[in-house]
Design a protein around this motif. Structure first.
Motif, short mmCIF file in Angstrom:
data_model
loop_
_atom_site.label_atom_id
_atom_site.label_comp_id
_atom_site.label_asym_id
_atom_site.label_seq_id
_atom_site.Cartn_x
_atom_site.Cartn_y
_atom_site.Cartn_z
N ASN A 1 4.54 5.07 10.88
CA ASN A 1 4.81 5.22 9.46
C ASN A 1 6.12 4.54 9.11
O ASN A 1 7.12 4.70 9.81
N VAL A 2 6.08 3.76 8.03
CA VAL A 2 7.26 3.06 7.52
C VAL A 2 7.58 3.71 6.17
O VAL A 2 6.68 4.00 5.39
N GLU A 3 8.84 3.90 5.90
CA GLU A 3 9.24 4.65 4.70
C GLU A 3 8.76 4.01 3.40
O GLU A 3 8.22 4.69 2.54
N THR A 4 8.95 2.70 3.24
CA THR A 4 8.57 2.06 1.98
C THR A 4 7.82 0.75 2.21
O THR A 4 7.97 0.10 3.24
N MET A 5 7.05 0.37 1.19
CA MET A 5 6.35 -0.90 1.22
C MET A 5 7.34 -2.06 1.22
O MET A 5 7.10 -3.09 1.86
N LYS A 6 8.44 -1.90 0.51
CA LYS A 6 9.47 -2.94 0.47
C LYS A 6 10.03 -3.18 1.86
O LYS A 6 10.17 -4.33 2.29
N GLU A 7 10.33 -2.11 2.57
CA GLU A 7 10.87 -2.24 3.93
C GLU A 7 9.86 -2.91 4.85
O GLU A 7 10.22 -3.78 5.65
N LEU A 8 8.59 -2.55 4.74
CA LEU A 8 7.56 -3.16 5.59
C LEU A 8 7.42 -4.64 5.29
O LEU A 8 7.31 -5.46 6.20
N GLY A 9 7.46 -5.02 4.02
CA GLY A 9 7.41 -6.44 3.67
C GLY A 9 8.58 -7.20 4.25
O GLY A 9 8.42 -8.31 4.78
N GLU A 10 9.77 -6.62 4.19
CA GLU A 10 10.96 -7.28 4.74
C GLU A 10 10.85 -7.45 6.25
O GLU A 10 11.19 -8.50 6.79
N VAL A 11 10.37 -6.42 6.94
CA VAL A 11 10.21 -6.50 8.40
C VAL A 11 9.23 -7.62 8.76
O VAL A 11 9.42 -8.32 9.75
N CYS A 12 8.20 -7.80 7.93
CA CYS A 12 7.19 -8.82 8.19
C CYS A 12 7.64 -10.22 7.75
O CYS A 12 6.94 -11.20 7.98
N GLY A 13 8.80 -10.30 7.11
CA GLY A 13 9.33 -11.58 6.71
C GLY A 13 8.67 -12.17 5.49
O GLY A 13 8.63 -13.39 5.32
N ILE A 14 8.15 -11.30 4.61
CA ILE A 14 7.53 -11.80 3.38
C ILE A 14 8.36 -11.33 2.19
O ILE A 14 9.11 -10.36 2.30
N ASP A 15 8.21 -11.99 1.07
CA ASP A 15 9.01 -11.70 -0.11
C ASP A 15 8.39 -10.68 -1.06
O ASP A 15 8.88 -10.47 -2.16
N VAL A 16 7.30 -10.07 -0.63
CA VAL A 16 6.63 -9.05 -1.45
C VAL A 16 6.48 -7.77 -0.63
O VAL A 16 6.63 -7.78 0.59
N ARG A 17 6.14 -6.69 -1.31
CA ARG A 17 5.93 -5.43 -0.62
C ARG A 17 4.62 -5.47 0.15
O ARG A 17 3.70 -6.19 -0.22
N ALA A 18 4.55 -4.70 1.23
CA ALA A 18 3.32 -4.63 2.04
C ALA A 18 2.96 -3.19 2.29
O ALA A 18 3.81 -2.39 2.69
N ALA A 19 1.70 -2.84 2.04
CA ALA A 19 1.25 -1.47 2.27
C ALA A 19 0.97 -1.23 3.74
O ALA A 19 1.16 -0.12 4.25
#
Length: 82
Positions: A57-75
């Motif tokens: 579990n990741v706290e936020t979609m924003k954080e997951l997007g950043e970890v994945c190296g993309i400029d948008v949120r990821a579910a």
């Protein structure tokens, strides 16, 4: 904490790619944002079903997007087999 996903050579990001990878049986670890829409989380968990897939579990979609190296949120995202 999410270094494994950040450094993974083989990963998918997003619901469609994750569901496709689950169908192929190629998923090792799923990362799911806590603030993702309920229907998205339900689809992912239903697709995992009885599979032995580790879920993080990741706290936020924003954080997951950043970890994945993309400029948008990821579910959701996943590390997949080679």
């Amino acid at each position: 904490m999410y270094e494994e996903l950040k450094n993974a050579e083989n990963r998918v990001v997003g619901l469609k790619q994750l569901l496709r990878s689950l169908e192929e049986g190629a998923v090792l670890t799923v990362y799911l944002a806590d603030d993702a829409e309920e229907h998205v989380k339900e689809r992912v968990l239903h697709a995992i079903g009885e599979m032995e897939v580790h879920i993080v579990n990741v706290e936020t979609m924003k954080e997951l997007g950043e970890v994945c190296g993309i400029d948008v949120r990821a579910a959701c995202a996943a590390i997949i087999e080679n």
